[in-house]
Design a protein around this motif. Structure first.
Motif, mmCIF file in Angstrom:
data_model
loop_
_atom_site.group_PDB
_atom_site.id
_atom_site.type_symbol
_atom_site.label_atom_id
_atom_site.label_comp_id
_atom_site.label_asym_id
_atom_site.label_seq_id
_atom_site.Cartn_x
_atom_site.Cartn_y
_atom_site.Cartn_z
ATOM 1 N N VAL A 63 -3.145 0.382 -3.903
ATOM 2 C CA VAL A 63 -2.764 1.025 -2.643
ATOM 3 C C VAL A 63 -1.279 1.352 -2.696
ATOM 4 C CG1 VAL A 63 -2.682 0.817 -0.141
ATOM 5 C CG2 VAL A 63 -4.544 -0.270 -1.415
ATOM 6 N N PHE A 64 -0.940 2.605 -2.412
ATOM 7 C CA PHE A 64 0.449 3.061 -2.450
ATOM 8 C C PHE A 64 0.821 3.672 -1.104
ATOM 9 C CE2 PHE A 64 -1.102 3.334 -6.803
ATOM 10 C CZ PHE A 64 -0.087 2.711 -7.534
ATOM 11 N N ASP A 65 2.048 3.446 -0.691
ATOM 12 C CA ASP A 65 2.645 4.161 0.439
ATOM 13 C C ASP A 65 3.477 5.295 -0.163
ATOM 14 O OD1 ASP A 65 4.547 5.046 2.399
ATOM 15 O OD2 ASP A 65 4.125 3.245 3.544
ATOM 16 N N TRP A 66 3.109 6.525 0.135
ATOM 17 C CA TRP A 66 3.739 7.660 -0.533
ATOM 18 C C TRP A 66 5.255 7.672 -0.334
ATOM 19 C CZ3 TRP A 66 3.020 10.838 -4.296
ATOM 20 C CH2 TRP A 66 3.788 12.010 -4.399
ATOM 21 N N GLY A 67 5.715 7.325 0.837
ATOM 22 C CA GLY A 67 7.144 7.368 1.094
ATOM 23 C C GLY A 67 7.930 6.295 0.361
ATOM 24 N N GLN A 68 7.222 5.255 -0.130
ATOM 25 C CA GLN A 68 7.916 4.152 -0.779
ATOM 26 C C GLN A 68 7.539 4.008 -2.259
ATOM 27 O OE1 GLN A 68 10.226 2.440 0.907
ATOM 28 N NE2 GLN A 68 9.799 3.726 2.698
ATOM 29 N N SER A 69 6.767 4.932 -2.780
ATOM 30 C CA SER A 69 6.254 4.798 -4.146
ATOM 31 C C SER A 69 6.692 5.967 -5.013
ATOM 32 C CB SER A 69 4.723 4.726 -4.134
ATOM 33 O OG SER A 69 4.268 3.669 -3.321
ATOM 34 N N VAL A 90 -7.800 4.420 -6.328
ATOM 35 C CA VAL A 90 -6.362 4.575 -6.144
ATOM 36 C C VAL A 90 -6.159 5.250 -4.788
ATOM 37 C CG1 VAL A 90 -4.230 5.586 -7.022
ATOM 38 C CG2 VAL A 90 -5.983 4.747 -8.620
ATOM 39 N N GLU A 91 -5.544 4.517 -3.864
ATOM 40 C CA GLU A 91 -5.413 4.942 -2.474
ATOM 41 C C GLU A 91 -3.941 5.211 -2.167
ATOM 42 O OE1 GLU A 91 -6.367 2.870 1.856
ATOM 43 O OE2 GLU A 91 -7.563 2.323 0.078
ATOM 44 N N VAL A 92 -3.660 6.411 -1.675
ATOM 45 C CA VAL A 92 -2.293 6.802 -1.340
ATOM 46 C C VAL A 92 -2.237 7.085 0.157
ATOM 47 C CG1 VAL A 92 -0.399 8.396 -1.778
ATOM 48 C CG2 VAL A 92 -1.980 7.794 -3.628
ATOM 49 N N ARG A 93 -1.513 6.253 0.875
ATOM 50 C CA ARG A 93 -1.409 6.388 2.325
ATOM 51 C C ARG A 93 -0.158 7.181 2.700
ATOM 52 N NH1 ARG A 93 -2.347 -0.030 3.772
ATOM 53 N NH2 ARG A 93 -4.546 -0.176 3.124
ATOM 54 N N GLY A 94 -0.230 7.818 3.874
ATOM 55 C CA GLY A 94 0.937 8.542 4.377
ATOM 56 C C GLY A 94 1.375 9.664 3.466
ATOM 57 N N VAL A 127 -11.427 6.947 -8.634
ATOM 58 C CA VAL A 127 -11.578 7.753 -7.423
ATOM 59 C C VAL A 127 -10.220 7.775 -6.744
ATOM 60 C CG1 VAL A 127 -12.647 7.912 -5.145
ATOM 61 C CG2 VAL A 127 -14.023 7.236 -7.110
ATOM 62 N N LEU A 128 -9.718 8.967 -6.449
ATOM 63 C CA LEU A 128 -8.420 9.133 -5.808
ATOM 64 C C LEU A 128 -8.623 9.396 -4.319
ATOM 65 C CD1 LEU A 128 -6.797 11.515 -8.451
ATOM 66 C CD2 LEU A 128 -6.802 9.022 -8.424
ATOM 67 N N LEU A 129 -7.920 8.648 -3.498
ATOM 68 C CA LEU A 129 -8.017 8.803 -2.047
ATOM 69 C C LEU A 129 -6.621 9.038 -1.482
ATOM 70 C CD1 LEU A 129 -9.278 8.653 0.773
ATOM 71 C CD2 LEU A 129 -9.210 6.152 0.593
ATOM 72 N N PHE A 130 -6.417 10.220 -0.894
ATOM 73 C CA PHE A 130 -5.145 10.557 -0.257
ATOM 74 C C PHE A 130 -5.377 10.653 1.252
ATOM 75 C CE2 PHE A 130 -4.689 12.011 -4.581
ATOM 76 C CZ PHE A 130 -3.366 11.729 -4.887
ATOM 77 N N VAL A 131 -4.527 9.973 2.027
ATOM 78 C CA VAL A 131 -4.635 9.967 3.477
ATOM 79 C C VAL A 131 -3.360 10.571 4.050
ATOM 80 C CG1 VAL A 131 -4.960 8.571 5.539
ATOM 81 C CG2 VAL A 131 -6.064 7.893 3.389
ATOM 82 N N ALA A 132 -3.516 11.633 4.841
ATOM 83 C CA ALA A 132 -2.370 12.343 5.408
ATOM 84 C C ALA A 132 -2.578 12.518 6.908
ATOM 85 C CB ALA A 132 -2.202 13.703 4.740
#
Length: 369
Positions: A63-69, A90-94, A127-132
Motif C-alpha cells: 500500500v502506497f500513499d502517492w503523495g509520500q511515495s 499493489v494499491e496506490v491511494r490518493g 493487480v494494480l489498484l489506483f484510488v483517486a
C-alpha cells in the motif's frame, strides 16, 4: 493481452465489475475515482478479497500513499514476484499527478511518467489498484490506465438503476430480493447506497440465509423505520390531504433533515411529471412502467395520482421546489426551515389546478389538461 475494456461508470458497469470480482475474474489494473466514499470502500474491499485469494496478504499486499511515495517503489513492488500465491496486490491511494512531491518546482513534474512502462505492460503476477478523489480522464496517465484495465467512477448510480443495484447487494448477503421488492425499497429509501445497504442488511437478517424478500417483507422491515413516513408523504399529497401531509411533515421533521425531506419531494415531483406526460400521450400503465423503469403496480399508482391534475401545475412544482430550497438556505434555525417546508406543502395542496382539482375531477377520466 489487456482485457476487453468495459464501459466506465454507471450502475450497470459497476454491477458487472462487482460480479466479476465475486467470480474471481480480475483485471490487471483498476482505477477508482469519484466522490462516493461508501462505494469506493466497497470496491477496494472486493478487489482486495479477489486479488489476495489463495495467498497471504502479509507478504503480497503493498500500500502506497502517492503523495509520500516514490514512483520507482510502486514499480518495484509491482514487478516483485508474489510469495506462495498466484498474484500480489499493489494499491496506490490518493493518486493525483498534480499533488506529487516537488509540485512547486521542476522535481515533482511528471512523477507519474515513471509509471508509464508499467501501464504499457502490467505484469501478469500483480493487480494494480489506483484510488483517486478526482481524475481528468483526458490526462495521458489516466487514459493509459483505462486502456490497461478498468476505470470506474465512484458515483451513486442513477435512480432507474438502483433497483438492480439493490438486488445485487441482496445477492451478496445471501438472499433474493424480488424485482417488485427492489423497486419498492428504492422508493422508500433515499438515493444513498449506504442507506440502501443498511436496509438490505436488515432484510437479510429477517429473511435468513437463502431466503427471499418481496414487497411484503420490505414493507414489514423497512416500513418500521422512519423512511415509511417519507414514502407515504407523496401519496398523502397526491390524495389532496393537505392537513395529513402537514401532520406527517411535522413527524418527519423530528428525525429527518429539511434538506432530506426536500430531496424526497423533488424525486416524487419528477415521477409525477413523467407519469403525467405519458398519460397525456395515452400511454398504458405497462408502457409507462417501461419508460420510467418501475414495476407496473407503481406506474398504475402514479397514473392514478396525477389523473386529474393539470400538467402546468406539475411542471410549476419545480419552481416551488426551487423557492423552498432558497428559503431553507436563508432560514436561520430549524423552526424557520420547518415553516419553509410547511409553506411548500400548503402551496401544493391549495393550488386550484393541483391535487385538490384532481380529487374533484378524478371521476371524469385521465384528462385534467
Amino acid at each position: 493481452m489487456p482485457a476487453r475494456r468495459q464501459r466506465e461508470g454507471g450502475g450497470a458497469g459497476l454491477q458487472a465489475a462487482l460480479r466479476d470480482l465475486r467470480r474471481g475474474v480480475l483485471r490487471p489494473l483498476y482505477l477508482l475515482h469519484g466522490p462516493d466514499a461508501f462505494l469506493r470502500d466497497r470496491f477496494v474491499r472486493a478487489i482486495r478479497k479477489a486479488a489476495l485469494a489463495g495467498g497471504s496478504a502479509d507478504f503480497n499486499h503493498d500500500v502506497f500513499d502517492w503523495g509520500q511515495s516514490q514512483p520507482a517503489d510502486v514499480v518495484a513492488a509491482a514487478q516483485t514476484l508474489p510469495f506462495m500465491a498466484p498474484r500480489r496486490l499493489v494499491e496506490v491511494r490518493g493518486f493525483n499527478p498534480k499533488r506529487g512531491r516537488g509540485e512547486e518546482g521542476g522535481e515533482g513534474r511528471g512523477r507519474e511518467d515513471a509509471l508509464l512502462p508499467l501501464l504499457e505492460r502490467p505484469p501478469d503476477t500483480a493487480v494494480l489498484l489506483f484510488v483517486a478523489d478526482d481524475a481528468d480522464l483526458r490526462l495521458g496517465v489516466f487514459r493509459r490506465m483505462r486502456e490497461a484495465g478498468l476505470a470506474l467512477a465512484m458515483e451513486t448510480p442513477p435512480e432507474p438503476e438502483l433497483p438492480e443495484w439493490a438486488r445485487l447487494q441482496a445477492e451478496e448477503l445471501g438472499i433474493t430480493l424480488t424485482l417488485d421488492g427492489s423497486f419498492l425499497l428504492v422508493q422508500m429509501v433515499e438515493s444513498s447506497l449506504a442507506r440502501l445497504r443498511g436496509e438490505i442488511e436488515k432484510l437479510a437478517a429477517y429473511a435468513g440465509p437463502g431466503g427471499e424478500a418481496g414487497e411484503e417483507e420490505v414493507r414489514e422491515v423497512v416500513g418500521r423505520s422512519r423512511v415509511e413516513a417519507i414514502y407515504k408523504l407523496g401519496d398523502t399529497l397526491a390524495a389532496g390531504d393537505t392537513a395529513g401531509a402537514l401532520a406527517m411533515l411535522r413527524r418527519l421533521s423530528e428525525t429527518e433533515s429539511p434538506h432530506a425531506i426536500l430531496g424526497m419531494l423533488r424525486s416524487q415531483v419528477r415521477r409525477w411529471v413523467s407519469a403525467k406526460a405519458a398519460a397525456l400521450r395515452g400511454k398504458p400503465p405497462q408502457e409507462v412502467a417501461s419508460i420510467l423503469k418501475i414495476p407496473a403496480f407503481a406506474a398504475g399508482r402514479l397514473l392514478q395520482e396525477v389523473r386529474g391534475t393539470n400538467a402546468r401545475f406539475l411542471r410549476g412544482l419545480y419552481g416551488k421546489l426551487l423557492e423552498a430550497d432558497r428559503r431553507l438556505k436563508r432560514a436561520g434555525d430549524d423552526r424557520n426551515r420547518r415553516e419553509a417546508l410547511e409553506l411548500l406543502i400548503l402551496e401544493m395542496g391549495h393550488d386550484p389546478e393541483g391535487f385538490a382539482r384532481g380529487k374533484r375531477t378524478a371521476a371524469r377520466g385521465p384528462g385534467g389538461r
